[in-house]
Design a protein around this motif. Structure first.
Motif, PDB file in Angstrom:
ATOM      1  N   HIS A 166      -7.463   6.862  14.680  1.00  0.00           N
ATOM      2  CA  HIS A 166      -7.338   6.965  13.219  1.00  0.00           C
ATOM      3  C   HIS A 166      -8.681   7.450  12.684  1.00  0.00           C
ATOM      4  N   MET A 209     -11.245   6.161   9.667  1.00  0.00           N
ATOM      5  CA  MET A 209     -10.914   4.808   9.193  1.00  0.00           C
ATOM      6  C   MET A 209     -11.890   3.796   9.796  1.00  0.00           C
ATOM      7  N   ALA A 237      -5.557   0.291   3.791  1.00  0.00           N
ATOM      8  CA  ALA A 237      -5.363   1.542   4.542  1.00  0.00           C
ATOM      9  C   ALA A 237      -5.576   2.732   3.612  1.00  0.00           C
ATOM     10  N   GLY A 244      -9.241   3.463   3.486  1.00  0.00           N
ATOM     11  CA  GLY A 244      -9.976   3.777   4.717  1.00  0.00           C
ATOM     12  C   GLY A 244     -10.269   2.607   5.633  1.00  0.00           C
ATOM     13  N   ARG A 258      -8.577  -0.399   8.283  1.00  0.00           N
ATOM     14  CA  ARG A 258      -7.405  -0.924   9.006  1.00  0.00           C
ATOM     15  C   ARG A 258      -7.612  -2.390   9.334  1.00  0.00           C
TER      16      ARG A 258
END
Ligand SMILES: Cc1ncc(COP(=O)(O)O)c(C=O)c1O
Length: 369
Positions: A29, A32, A327, A330, A332
């Motif tokens: 990802h 993130m 999310a 940015g 998780r």
């Protein structure tokens, strides 16, 4: 001539269907902040790992690994004799091995839930009958190992019994007395008790001191989190010498690289500096939990936590809504609703102090649905 599509043999297509297991590889990802998988993210451990990597030499990459030196280092580090130690490619590798080598032979697996996902996964892959017993009770959740003890007593045959302590993803700790009672039950009923202490270093919890007294206890100790080596894939299984010798026949040494062996030796040599990191992580955790609770006073942080903190929000839908909110900004995190005993809970792994201050400000903007 028309080309026909290549066909796999029938027995293989049957195998493909049989275990009912699918594996999805980890997804990247980019951009993130990952507060989901509890890798150790701290500026000092980053530096220590960078230095250990810089010290890797050509033979660490060119040659097959030798484990003699690292086993001496780990024997001193864990205060166990060398013949009680087995290196595996992460605790995930250890868990696969324990299912293959022990749970299949015993005939069943008894899981103290919630437990690391690798356990039910490998059990399903290998077709090992599995009983899942919730070990958390109440709100906020606390350990209640009585149902697991009852299941150990009631099992119709030998089992491998698995428990995480510290609890993951709860971040709570079972009393040493309660774990020892399970080890005693394992002796009485002919089970093997496996304790996964993946997050133990962060809160000073270890079960290796019990090994002298309980031959049927196996401890899985990861270096992924506390020594920031998740990418290298290295962990120890600590057990009775006979168990280690038997497990070694499955040749886990072939999956542990010379680079992992070399870097583990170096970082374990810096345990003093890592202890300071673990203390600082605890301080970051306290500040982050306090900031979150200022914004959401009805949430509770489960203690002691590890390099993560788990909050009880009291509402089933808040964890997913919060994960969606973050999310979009940015970050998780891991909502835990749906896990046994952890409905309405959400977990944050911890990063640097500055990053966690930023995340706390994003959490403060969140309005529960
Ligand atoms: C409780 C627990 N056990 C084991 C693992 C796997 O760790 P490793 O990186 O050693 O395979 C994890 C990873 O998140 C975990 O949370």
């Amino acid at each position: 001539m028309t080309a026909t599509a290549p066909v796999l043999p029938r027995w293989f297509t049957d195998v493909l269907e049989s275990p009912g297991v699918r594996w999805n590889a980890r997804e990247r990802h980019p951009g993130m902040l990952n507060l989901k998988s509890c890798e150790l993210q701290h500026p000092v451990s980053d530096r220590l790992v960078r230095e250990a990597a810089a010290a890797l030499d050509t033979p660490d990459l060119r040659s097959y690994p030798y484990q003699d030196v690292i086993l001496d280092v780990l024997s001193a580090h864990h205060r166990v004799s060398r013949d009680r130690l087995l290196l595996t490619a992460g605790s995930d590798g250890a868990i696969g091995l324990l299912v293959d080598a022990l749970a299949r032979a015993a005939g069943r697996l008894l899981l103290g839930e919630p437990v690391f996902e690798g356990w039910p996964y490998y059990a399903a892959l290998r077709g090992v009958p599995t009983t899942r017993v919730t070990t958390l009770a109440g709100s906020p959740p606390r350990y209640d190992l009585a149902p697991l003890a009852e299941a150990m007593a009631a099992a119709t045959g030998p089992s491998v019994v698995a428990l995480s302590n510290p609890g993951s993803p709860s971040g709570i700790v079972a009393s040493p007395h309660a774990v020892e009672e399970l080890a005693e039950l394992a002796e009485r009923y002919g089970h093997i008790l496996v304790v996964d202490e993946c997050f133990g270093d962060f809160v000073g919890v270890s079960h290796t001191g019990l090994l002298d007294r309980y031959a049927q206890l196996v401890v899985v100790h990861s270096y992924s989190k506390s020594f920031a080596l998740a990418g290298l894939r290295i962990a120890s299984v600590l057990a009775a010498p006979e168990v280690v010798e038997y497990l070694s026949r499955f040749r886990p040494d072939s999956a542990v690289s010379a680079a992992a062996v070399s870097m583990l030796g170096r970082v374990v040599g810096q345990t003093g500096q890592f202890r300071a990191v673990w203390r600082d992580v605890a301080a970051i955790r306290s500040r982050f939990a306090a900031a979150v609770r200022t914004a959401h006073p009805d949430w509770q942080a489960l203690a002691p936590g590890a390099n993560f903190v788990t909050f009880v929000t009291g509402h089933l839908d808040v964890p997913h809504a919060l994960a969606t909110h973050l999310a979009g900004r940015g970050v998780r995190i891991r909502p835990l609703t749906g896990l046994p005993g952890l409905d309405g809970c959400v977990r944050f792994s911890l990063a640097s102090d500055a990053e966690m201050r930023h995340v706390a400000s994003l959490v403060a903007e969140f309005r529960p649905p």
